[in-house]
Design a protein around this motif. Structure first.
Motif: not given
Length: 119
Positions: A2, A31-33, A56, A60, A111
């Motif tokens: 991840a 999404d960690d972007q 999403a 998530a 998250r």
């Protein structure tokens, strides 16, 4: 493996520094972007600006952390209603407070999506 959530090192001057790199303008982190986000003021925010968050997959994203700019203020009704309809949490605070909370929560492995209006 991840991807690690980006950490926000600094803010101001109309942008942010994430992991040492400068990003001008508002940001959406999903999404960690981190990606550019075209919202410059809370009163212009519309559900379509958050369509990727609302779409999403269930689980998530626990909730959206919304940095509303220099002062905390509620987003437009249509945005609140879109999150209610999607049964997704929406936490609103001024951008500096949202940055501090985002860094704490992602360091703890939470998250979440984060939308930050630049100050």
């Amino acid at each position: 493996m991840a991807r690690a959530a980006p950490q926000i090192d600094a803010y101001g001057g109309g942008g942010f520094r994430l992991n040492g790199a400068r990003h001008d303008g508002s940001l959406l982190i999903l999404d960690d972007q981190a990606r550019p986000w075209p919202v410059a003021a809370l009163n212009t925010l519309a559900p379509e600006h958050l369509a990727d968050v609302l779409a999403a997959p269930r689980g998530a994203v626990e909730f959206l952390l919304l940095g509303a700019g220099p002062r905390n203020s509620p987003p437009p009704r249509a945005v609140r209603e879109a999150f209610q309809a999607a049964r997704m949490g929406l936490e609103i605070m001024d951008t500096p407070a949202a940055i501090r909370l985002y860094n704490l929560l992602t360091a703890d492995g939470r998250r979440l999506a984060c939308a930050l209006i630049a100050v």
